[in-house]
Enzyme design. Structure first.
Site, PDB file in Angstrom:
ATOM      1  CG  HIS A  95      -2.261   0.854   1.203  1.00 42.61           C
ATOM      2  ND1 HIS A  95      -3.353   0.705   1.784  1.00 42.61           N
ATOM      3  CD2 HIS A  95      -2.191   2.055   0.633  1.00 42.61           C
ATOM      4  CE1 HIS A  95      -4.106   1.414   1.503  1.00 42.61           C
ATOM      5  NE2 HIS A  95      -3.520   2.553   0.954  1.00 42.61           N
ATOM      6  CG  HIS A 139      -1.182   6.562  -1.764  1.00 42.52           C
ATOM      7  ND1 HIS A 139      -2.152   6.382  -2.482  1.00 42.52           N
ATOM      8  CD2 HIS A 139      -1.536   5.951  -0.396  1.00 42.52           C
ATOM      9  CE1 HIS A 139      -3.114   5.597  -1.859  1.00 42.52           C
ATOM     10  NE2 HIS A 139      -2.901   5.384  -0.392  1.00 42.52           N
ATOM     11  CG  LEU A 140       5.209   4.949  -5.366  1.00 39.32           C
ATOM     12  CD1 LEU A 140       5.739   4.151  -6.558  1.00 39.32           C
ATOM     13  CD2 LEU A 140       6.008   5.396  -4.495  1.00 39.32           C
ATOM     14  N   GLY A 181      -3.395  11.598   5.227  1.00 36.49           N
ATOM     15  CA  GLY A 181      -2.333  10.824   4.920  1.00 36.49           C
ATOM     16  C   GLY A 181      -1.177  11.147   5.447  1.00 36.49           C
ATOM     17  CG  ASP A 208      -2.631   4.409   3.406  1.00 38.43           C
ATOM     18  OD1 ASP A 208      -2.524   4.919   2.482  1.00 38.43           O
ATOM     19  OD2 ASP A 208      -3.823   4.800   4.112  1.00 38.43           O
ATOM     20  CG  HIS A 266      -6.526   1.696   5.400  1.00 33.68           C
ATOM     21  ND1 HIS A 266      -7.570   1.471   5.291  1.00 33.68           N
ATOM     22  CD2 HIS A 266      -5.832   2.356   4.220  1.00 33.68           C
ATOM     23  CE1 HIS A 266      -8.179   2.198   4.278  1.00 33.68           C
ATOM     24  NE2 HIS A 266      -7.129   2.619   3.394  1.00 33.68           N
ATOM     25  CG  ASP A 287      -6.195   3.246  -0.876  1.00 40.09           C
ATOM     26  OD1 ASP A 287      -6.936   2.995   0.223  1.00 40.09           O
ATOM     27  OD2 ASP A 287      -5.232   3.873  -0.770  1.00 40.09           O
ATOM     28  CG  HIS A 308     -10.269   3.430   1.510  1.00 32.98           C
ATOM     29  ND1 HIS A 308      -9.384   4.302   1.682  1.00 32.98           N
ATOM     30  CD2 HIS A 308     -11.648   3.953   2.216  1.00 32.98           C
ATOM     31  CE1 HIS A 308      -9.747   5.154   2.522  1.00 32.98           C
ATOM     32  NE2 HIS A 308     -11.046   5.002   2.744  1.00 32.98           N
TER      33      HIS A 308
END
Lengths: 313, 436
Positions: free
Chosen positions: B63, B65-66, B326, B307, B234, B154, B181
């Protein structure tokens, strides 16, 4: 409010006693904060709180600066942090901050050198409203007893009626009243009470206004926002007024010496009947008047530039 | 690639599904060449000291986030992968909530291409619905044909139960896993933090635990109906764990992850009003943390996933209610999890690594493709994480390899640090420093 604590609240109220006398003078102005600069930063519209703070600063001989979000560079995309750092750089001693977001004044205090006063943040707190309400209650009790204002409000039974969940006034009010020893009852439908009351210093919370009427010394009536119907928390204004409004009939069932307060602005005929708001029990006008003295005391308490006697010369 | 083809990881304790043993590890040509006590370093070999350290298969993050494309000010594939390598990861699964979303074969190809030169292997999760809008199915088959194994919207759950049912049925013969999610948007509406005693005191609208649990219950029912597997992202509440336990007892094909921050931090942090503590799902209560830790111990939870959600500094300087949710987490995940689960005595070291390495590798299919998650035996791909469990350090986000700084552990002391990371035999991190 919690930052101030019982001792702090009592000190501000004693200072406010001194500043209240100033208002009685021919020229209601003292040199207490001469040479200091107070900036009012209102990121959310307000009339009474803003004018009250500005009047308080001027009566203390402070220089004032005024900022409002509309027509400012925030419209050009400037962030809250950049805005307050810019104003701080001009050399400000106190920033009075009103913001629609909970915690914004606390964040500002971490960024600037100036002292910060919370003038209302989102649904979190409105500490100076609670202070002026406590001051007003002390004053009313003193008049009744014919003596000095009491040090605390021990034993006083206060019902806070209305939209506690969304009210910054209610949060500060409960903390301040409880710190001074009052017994606080919350009255609202479950949809307008906070989801959890864990840690709240209240004696009761529920929807039975009529059951409490004969028991309480003070009705503190909160403003009802009309948005609550749209968000499904209430069926209608009429039903609210019927179940929770302080009507003339309900006021008649209060104890003879019971007092009525409202932080304004009022929806007359919704949470409070016009004749109750204007009755002898009502402290509404005094609340507004006392706001100036209490805010003078708050500004002075924060800066303490001189002794009180010196400041009041 | 390093010019040296031999690496000796010397003096550590090797962990894997089979347990722990003191042994050296010799890597040659990207693969494990030998495992055993007192191995000799071949001439010219790079010797990585691992005395007192655990030598684990590289970690795998389900998980991440790029943010690329569309959010490059917060992160790029390259910067996020570097942060992952520093955290001991050999592979990450990039979430599809980029701008535009990864909801087509061409988007999958683009992000895989960006990942080709990255320090760790970058796998891609595809969106379940077009544009993550929750209205029409995305081309799951086309993306699966490119190797996508995990699909998720997500950032949101699929709100429409009928559509999610279709997705589960359609995905049934693709050998993929849908990941949810769980957040019922009606129940969560306007909520900025966990609904409870702190939200009530702070005057910040809360989202109730029920917003997660109601959707989880619905999704479990859809798994029962369709028989297709589902992974839950999550999970954060004690109530969710009770639902998961019942589904597991029933034999339903469900897996679930927890984040390091939900194992460590409570909603009380929000009393600072610092939006670094704003996250979705929100930080919960101490009772939830206790239940999540117990579920890691019992094996109910399958994976710890970060995450990792980077946001630019200025976005996190907004007031609490307007800041985006986030937290970044790739560089602190193992240390924070170690503190929550191993230092407390809840888990053995190898059980902790199982949650971060071989179990998530299985869920993402990265055990088969790429050989992630070990075990570190001769012939295995040399994805290795060397972790010193004793070093204490203070988290300083300004030194993060991520482009963002929004770590909830900023200024806090954590125990245990990743020393070295090998990805396919390349020493991408040596002595805590990224090598390129």
């Amino acid at each position: 409010m919690a930052d101030l604590g019982r001792e702090g609240i009592q000190e501000v109220l004693r200072l406010a006693d001194s500043f209240a006398e100033v208002a009685e003078r021919d020229i209601p102005k003292v040199p207490a904060l001469r040479g200091r600069t107070v900036a009012t930063l209102f990121f959310e519209p307000s009339t009474r709180t803003r004018l009250s703070f500005e009047t308080a600063a001027k009566r203390c001989s402070a220089d004032t600066m005024s900022f409002s979000a509309s027509g400012s560079s925030m419209g050009k995309g400037e962030s809250l942090r950049d805005t307050v750092e810019t104003i701080d750089a001009m050399g400000v001693d106190v920033m009075v901050v009103r913001h629609s977001s909970a915690g914004a004044p606390a964040r500002v205090a971490g960024w600037v050198g100036a002292a910060v006063v919370n003038a209302g943040d989102g649904q979190h707190e409105h500490p100076t409203q609670a202070l002026l309400d406590c001051f007003t209650l002390r004053e009313a009790l003193a008049e009744r007893s014919g003596g000095r204002p009491p040090e605390d409000l021990a034993g006083l039974r206060v019902a806070v009626i209305g939209d506690v969940r969304h009210s910054r006034v209610a949060r500060s009010e409960v903390l301040a009243l409880a710190a001074l020893g009052a017994e606080v009852h919350l009255v609202a439908p479950a949809t307008l009470l906070p989801p959890s009351l864990e840690g709240w210093p209240v004696a009761s919370a529920g929807a039975d206004l009529d059951g409490l009427l004969g028991e309480i010394d003070v009705c503190y009536v909160l403003r009802l926002q009309r948005e609550r119907m749209a968000s499904g928390l209430l069926p209608s204004l009429e039903e609210y007024a019927e179940r929770f409004g302080l009507t003339a009939e309900r006021a008649a069932r209060l104890r003879p010496e019971a007092l009525v307060m409202h932080p304004g602005p009022m929806n007359r005929g919704v949470e409070i009947a016009p004749e109750v708001a204007s009755s002898a029990r009502s402290l509404v006008t005094r609340q507004v008047r006392n706001g100036v003295a209490v805010r003078m005391a708050v500004l002075f308490h924060l800066l303490q530039p001189t002794s009180v006697a010196e400041g009041l010369r | 690639m390093s010019e040296r083809t031999s690496i000796l990881v010397h003096g550590g304790t090797i962990v894997g599904p089979g347990g722990e043993r003191r042994a050296d590890l010799l890597v040659e040509d990207g693969r494990v060449a030998a495992v055993g006590p007192d191995l000799d370093a071949p001439r010219g070999a790079l010797v990585l000291e691992a005395g007192g350290c655990y030598v684990s298969p590289g970690l795998v993050d389900l998980h991440t986030h790029l943010r690329e494309p569309g959010g490059e000010r917060a992160e790029t594939v390259a910067s996020g992968a570097r942060a992952a390598a520093l955290g001991g990861y050999s592979a990450v699964v990039a979430m599809p909530n980029t701008i535009p979303a990864i909801d087509s074969a061409s988007m999958v190809r683009d992000v895989l291409a960006l990942g080709a030169g990255a320090l760790v292997e970058v796998a891609v999760a595809g969106a379940i619905t077009k544009g993550r809008a929750g209205e029409q199915l995305a081309p799951l088959g086309e993306m699966a044909a490119l190797g996508v194994r995990l699909f998720t919207d997500d950032g949101r759950g699929v709100q429409d139960a009928r559509l999610l049912r279709s997705a589960l049925e359609y995905a049934g013969d693709l050998e993929v896993v849908l990941a949810e999610h769980c957040e019922d948007e009606a129940l969560a509406a306007g909520g900025q933090m966990h609904e409870g005693s702190w939200s009530s005191r702070l005057g910040i609208p809360g989202q109730p635990a029920l917003a997660e649990e109601a959707m989880l219950a619905r999704d479990i029912a859809l798994v029962r109906l369709t028989g297709s597997p589902m992974h839950f992202l999550h999970l954060s509440t004690a109530g969710s764990l009770a639902l998961l336990a019942a589904a597991r007892a029933e034999g339903l094909p469900v897996t679930a992850e927890v984040t390091p921050h939900h194992l460590c931090l409570t909603d009380e942090e929000v009393a600072s009003f610092d939006p670094v503590f704003k996250v979705n799902p929100p930080l919960r209560t101490a009772a939830d943390i206790a239940a999540l830790r117990e579920a890691c111990r019992s094996g109910l939870l399958d994976a710890v996933a970060t995450d990792h959600a980077p946001h630019p500094v200025e976005a996190k300087e907004e007031p609490f209610d307007s800041a985006p949710p986030g937290m970044i987490g790739l560089e602190t995940a193992l240390s924070a999890t170690w503190g929550a689960l191993v230092e407390t005595g809840a888990l053995s070291p190898s059980a902790c690594f199982s949650l971060l390495s071989w179990k998530p590798a299985c869920i993402a299919g990265l055990d088969r493709e790429g050989g992630h998650g070990g075990p570190l035996v001769p012939g295995a791909a040399a994805h290795v994480c060397v972790f010193d469990p004793t070093e204490r350090f203070t988290v300083d986000p300004s030194r993060s390899a991520s482009r963002s700084r929004n770590s909830p552990f900023a200024g806090r002391q954590l125990t245990g640090r990743v020393l070295h990371t090998l990805v396919a035999g390349e020493p991408v991190v040596v002595d805590g420093e990224a090598q390129r």
